[in-house]
Design a protein around this motif. Structure first.
Motif, PDB file in Angstrom:
ATOM      1  N   SER A   1      40.540  53.684  54.931  1.00  0.00           N
ATOM      2  CA  SER A   1      41.607  54.601  54.560  1.00  0.00           C
ATOM      3  C   SER A   1      41.111  56.032  54.551  1.00  0.00           C
ATOM      4  O   SER A   1      41.811  56.950  54.973  1.00  0.00           O
ATOM      5  CB  SER A   1      42.152  54.201  53.184  1.00  0.00           C
ATOM      6  N   ILE A   2      39.894  56.233  54.073  1.00  0.00           N
ATOM      7  CA  ILE A   2      39.344  57.586  54.003  1.00  0.00           C
ATOM      8  C   ILE A   2      39.051  58.115  55.397  1.00  0.00           C
ATOM      9  O   ILE A   2      39.342  59.271  55.709  1.00  0.00           O
ATOM     10  CB  ILE A   2      38.045  57.593  53.159  1.00  0.00           C
TER      11      ILE A   2
ATOM     12  N   ASP B   1      46.094  56.015  56.667  1.00  0.00           N
ATOM     13  CA  ASP B   1      46.864  54.805  56.408  1.00  0.00           C
ATOM     14  C   ASP B   1      48.030  54.607  57.346  1.00  0.00           C
ATOM     15  O   ASP B   1      48.843  53.722  57.124  1.00  0.00           O
ATOM     16  CB  ASP B   1      47.405  54.836  54.964  1.00  0.00           C
TER      17      ASP B   1
ATOM     18  N   GLU C   1      39.117  50.719  51.712  1.00  0.00           N
ATOM     19  CA  GLU C   1      39.233  52.106  51.287  1.00  0.00           C
ATOM     20  C   GLU C   1      38.440  53.035  52.194  1.00  0.00           C
ATOM     21  O   GLU C   1      38.881  54.146  52.480  1.00  0.00           O
ATOM     22  CB  GLU C   1      38.773  52.267  49.837  1.00  0.00           C
ATOM     23  N   LEU C   2      37.283  52.593  52.669  1.00  0.00           N
ATOM     24  CA  LEU C   2      36.526  53.431  53.598  1.00  0.00           C
ATOM     25  C   LEU C   2      37.351  53.679  54.859  1.00  0.00           C
ATOM     26  O   LEU C   2      37.393  54.786  55.388  1.00  0.00           O
ATOM     27  CB  LEU C   2      35.196  52.763  53.952  1.00  0.00           C
TER      28      LEU C   2
END
Lengths: 329, 293, 386
Positions: B117-118, B122, B114-115
């Motif tokens: 992705s942030i 993506d 997720e990091l």
């Protein structure tokens, strides 16, 4: 008066039974999914909490039940429930028997890795060969029927059926724990060498537990396939095996109700982090919250959610005893 | 299959196997020396690939650096990351049971994904190979082999040789080998275990990150790329023997060949083949091919 | 006015009020598209096209304003059932539009068929959606996987090519395109030597490119899309194969990817129901408006999204905005001739477009039309019982 754990379980089942009156269509769907995961978690609890075998490939048996349900159903008519359910459960049990017979020859971290390897093999068989129908998954065209008594196409009978299976699995495993077989498993978990020294041949017990665990996981898979009417290879992925391990740790190892609590808590936690109402645009990064929760839970709650009342009580007693003896110097 | 094609497939297999070895060597050292199952190791590989993508533009703008500057900076960042991560997170895992390590590192995978992705988004990205290595070598009348893939193999061989030298000819290497064989003895000999662990962990992370950076031009940069590598690495480590770098090399090459030729000769069975191999080897020699030490 | 009349008028107004209220209430459209991952650009293009048509109609379809609910399907069939259930059961959308990935669309079709919710598929070509899973409330504005494959097979066989190797991702879309290709190609006297594939969305083509070089076919038929298509065409050229073995494929190999592929794509021939430079007034108007609104050139995905909105509009116009009148909705669409930027098309009995497939060749970063590979090609809708 009922003991707290028993009261808790009775209350949980009562709440689940009454839920259709309270929740909407989506809520019932979600609750049904959580109950299926709870059955899956119970199957792993038998192995990890009951016997001390950390299996990282439980999803393979879940998938075996799901795919058997689809593959054994005719494509143009409903199958008979009385036949399809036992057949799917048997598929999972057979796979578990085969995998267990080979894996149980290893121990510790190697056992974890071998179960992972076998689960990956099952995944690739389903993903790549004609047996599984490919990476997109396959349809269950008609849900199985029990004459006219049970119409699984409607959500309420489906929900009731799943609840019934959950209750059955729970009671079965609870009785098993108190039996001689269950106590032997507990002994193996505590100290296998001592069990062998006392004359128990531990391998057959472990294999039996492994097979039963596979059968119950396959039951969960069967229900999943029947509920959604659609299965795909990701049901056998190691992510799913990891998720169910998280569920039982989150709930609390060594307790059957831990598996129940863990399955519900994990799914609700996922839904919580995914909800845009709480997190807005950040909701698409829900895995961050989930990951941190998993780390936090394992680090700070070694006994899981089940252990929380006891932990709370201990802290309160500590505080009281410190107060009674006066302020510390 | 004619001889020329066979040779080219061997080159493909070698390149895949060597890259796998680069990632897996770090994992086997961490596993063998610290006894930690680190499921997040594949995420370091992914971080490497995304670094190769993310650093390209800033490095070019800052001082006109190209691919090799990006590699150098990436390695430095990786060592720092490894050091920090060991101090902040992994140090707590040493004394815990395997199940807890599995779950905590599984949580770490989700956090790192997720990091990523942030920070990076993506989308799927491509990384260009440096112009120096972007050509192709003609082999046969229809086929050319990209020079860059030969470069990957060369880098891996160089690193393997470097690791061999460090492990067999330096004091640090001696401590690592001893720690891998018998941790308690090393501790009772008064060697600073904390420092050793931190160095090994940082090295393991750096190797995985470097592998990701070097592989980025041929594999593309996409979400979830760490997961496929992770499973393959575990197979390598378990087949090769936990803690043994030599075993990891052997196992990685074996898997490279089984996977490449499997994809070509029996595409339906290719995925299963590697795991079948792992299951069979474990049942024959449960401690892996090469015992550590 | 006499009291009788007032009463009648009042009743009429009161009776019509709910109907008017219904017609004025916003129509909830659930967009389930990939907003991340390898197909993200396609998802965005479809949404852009859809919204462009709605904007051209003054923001209303069938007299109703549109309320969008978006879900990112991540091109993941595993999460698809859960995602579409959220739209149908929790958000109670009236219409679902999606998806790009065939596996995801299959899950959506099942839920749509079981719940009766209107579904319009703006891309995914899974044959099953207008095959065994067909339903009166499921429509497609794009194509079935069989169609472009079949069109290329026909075109290649007509040219006299006899020996071909196919390569694609191993999932529903890839398998079905190759099947369609094979059917037409073998009917025309050709033979498919090898069928190569790799798992989706893997892009490690090296070993398979070596196989192609070894097999030395007359041509290679490939299906990839999005970022995978970019990488394949570039790798094909890097391996030197484009100089000796012509590369052909379905249009997804070169649609929306030419900027990234550069010179590697020159000369690649593809079949698709859309192309650049069709130069019809309808297409020119569409392209101009799209470029002005989104600062991007439209592609086939944008056209499919646009036509999905158009189909929804036709249905709603026939039922005066009432989405629950499913029979009239379907009847209107079955008779309709949809005026699309790709050219006019109709719907087959299984609700799939019957349309022309153009043969295009890449030159100067454009897919130029060089002919028509197949005229008014209809998907046979095998297994559809409607």
């Amino acid at each position: 008066m009922l003991k707290p754990p028993l009261a808790f379980v009775a209350a949980a089942f009562a709440l689940l039974g009454a839920y259709p009156l309270l929740g909407g269509a989506y809520g019932m769907d979600l609750a049904a999914k959580m109950m299926i995961y709870a059955i899956f978690a119970l199957s792993l609890e038998l192995l990890v909490g009951g016997t001390g075998l950390v299996c990282f490939g439980q999803a393979a048996f879940f998938g075996a039940g799901a795919y058997a349900a689809v593959r054994l159903s005719p494509s143009d008519a409903p199958a008979a429930l009385l036949w399809l359910l036992p057949a799917s459960v048997a598929a999972g049990a057979l796979l578990a028997l085969a995998v267990g017979a080979l894996s149980l020859r290893t121990r510790g971290v190697y056992f974890i890795m071998v179960t992972l390897a076998f689960a990956q093999m099952a995944y690739y068989v389903v993903h790549d060969t004609a047996l599984g129908g490919g990476s997109d998954g396959i349809y269950l065209n008609f849900k199985p029927a029990l004459g006219s008594a049970l119409d699984l196409d409607r959500p309420l009978p489906m929900y009731a059926f799943i609840l019934g299976c959950l209750a059955f699995s729970f009671v079965l495993l609870a009785l098993l724990r108190r039996s001689r077989f269950g106590r032997a498993l507990a002994g193996i978990k505590a100290n296998e060498a001592r069990m062998r020294a006392s004359g128990f041949s531990t391998y057959p017990y472990k294999l039996a537990a492994f097979t039963l665990s596979g059968a119950i996981a396959a039951l969960a898979g069967f229900l999943f396939a029947v509920k959604d009417g659609f299965v795909n290879p990701e049901l056998l992925s190691w992510h799913f095996s990891g998720a169910v391990l998280v569920m039982i740790i989150l709930g609390g190892l060594g307790h059957l109700r831990g598996a129940l609590i863990g399955a519900f808590a994990f799914t609700l936690l996922q839904e919580f982090f995914k909800s845009e109402a709480v997190f807005g645009a950040f909701a698409k990064h829900w895995m961050l919250g989930l990951g941190l929760s998993i780390i936090g839970c394992v680090a700070l709650l070694p006994r899981g959610l089940v252990g929380m009342p006891a932990w709370w009580r201990e802290r309160r007693e500590q505080r009281e005893s410190r107060g009674a003896t006066g302020a510390m110097p | 299959m004619d001889f020329a094609t066979f040779l080219i497939q061997c080159l493909n297999a070698l390149q895949y196997g060597l890259l796998l070895f680069l990632v897996a060597s770090g994992l086997t050292l961490i596993f063998g020396i610290m006894g930690v199952i680190n499921l997040a190791h594949g995420s370091f590989y992914m971080i490497g690939a995304y670094l190769a993508f993310g650093l390209a533009a800033p490095v070019a703008a800052a001082f006109g650096g190209g691919f090799f500057s990006v590699l150098a900076i990436g390695i430095v960042l990786a060592v720092l990351l490894g050091y920090a991560l060991e101090w902040a997170f992994f140090a707590y895992l040493y004394e815990r049971e395997h199940l807890q390590q599995v779950l905590m590192t599984y949580g770490l995978i989700l956090v790192l994904e997720e990091l990523r992705s942030i920070v990076f988004g993506d989308e799927v990205h491509g990384v260009a190979a440096p112009p120096l290595l972007a050509g192709s070598l003609p082999l046969g009348d229809t086929m050319s082999y990209p020079v860059y893939r030969l470069f990957i193999s060369a880098v891996c061989i160089a690193l393997a040789a470097g690791m061999y030298l460090v492990l067999t000819r330096t004091r640090l290497g001696m401590m690592i080998r001893a720690g891998s064989a018998n941790r308690e003895m090393v501790q009772s000999l008064g060697i600073d275990l904390e420092f050793l662990y931190r160095v090994v962990f940082a090295a393991g992370v750096a190797l995985a990150v470097l592998a990701g950076m070097v592989a980025a031009p041929v594999s593309s940069v996409y979400p979830g790329m760490g997961n496929t590598v992770l499973i393959a690495c575990f197979v390598v480590v378990v087949i090769g023997g936990i803690g043994s770098v030599r075993g990891a090399l052997l196992a990685a090459l074996l898997i490279g060949f089984v996977d490449t030729f499997g994809k070509v000769l029996l595409p339906q069975a290719a995925g299963v083949a590697v795991y079948l191999l792992m299951a069979l080897i474990l049942l024959w020699r449960p401690e892996g091919l090469v015992r550590a030490g | 006015m006499n009291p009788m009349r007032i009463t009648v008028l009042a009743c009429a107004v009161l009776g019509l009020a709910p109907l008017v209220a219904q017609a004025q209430a916003k129509l909830k459209v659930g967009l389930m598209l990939p907003y991340t991952g390898t197909y993200a650009a396609l998802g965005n293009a479809i949404e852009n096209g859809f919204k462009q048509y709605v904007a051209e109609q003054g923001g209303k379809l069938g007299g109703r304003e549109i309320d969008y609910v978006k879900v990112d399907d991540e091109s993941d069939p595993a999460k698809a059932t859960d995602n579409v259930n959220k739209l149908v059961k929790r958000d109670n959308v009236d219409v679902i539009v999606g998806s790009v990935h065939s596996g995801v669309a299959m899950a959506m079709a099942k839920v749509a068929k079981d719940s009766g919710t209107m579904l319009i598929v703006p891309n995914a070509g899974a044959d099953a959606v207008t095959g065994p899973m067909c339903a009166p409330n499921i429509f497609r504005s794009s194509f079935s996987n069989w169609q472009p494959g079949y069109a290329m097979g026909e075109a290649l066989a007509k040219k006299g090519v006899k020996n071909v190797v196919t390569i694609t991702w191993k999932y529903a879309a890839g398998d079905e395109m190759v099947k369609g290709f094979r059917e037409a190609f073998e009917k025309g006297g050709g033979k498919v030597g090898k069928e190569l594939n790799l798992p989706f969305p893997n892009v490690e083509f090296q070993a398979l490119l070596t196989e192609i070089a070894a097999a030395k076919p007359e041509a290679v038929f490939a299906f990839f899309a999005g970022a995978g298509a970019v990488k394949f065409v570039k790798d094909y050229a890097a391996a030197g194969l484009n100089k000796t073995i012509p590369l052909v494929g379905t249009g997804f190999l070169t649609d929306g990817t030419l900027e990234a592929q550069g010179d590697a794509a020159n000369g690649v021939q593809t079949t698709l129901h859309y192309a650049d430079g069709l130069n019809t007034p309808r297409d020119n108007a569409f392209r101009l408006a799209y470029a002005k609104a989104y600062k991007l050139q439209p592609d086939v995905y944008a056209v499919q999204g646009y036509d999905a909105a158009q189909m929804l509009g036709i249905g709603l116009a026939a039922t005066h905005g009432d989405i629950t009148k499913k029979a009239e909705f379907a009847a209107a669409l079955r008779k309709a001739k949809i005026d699309s930027p790709r050219g006019p098309f109709t719907l087959s009995p299984s609700h799939n477009p019957v349309q022309d497939f153009y043969l295009r060749q890449v030159a100067n970063k454009e897919n130029k039309v060089v002919g028509i590979a197949s005229k008014a090609l209809a998907d046979p809708g095998r297994g559809c019982k409607m």
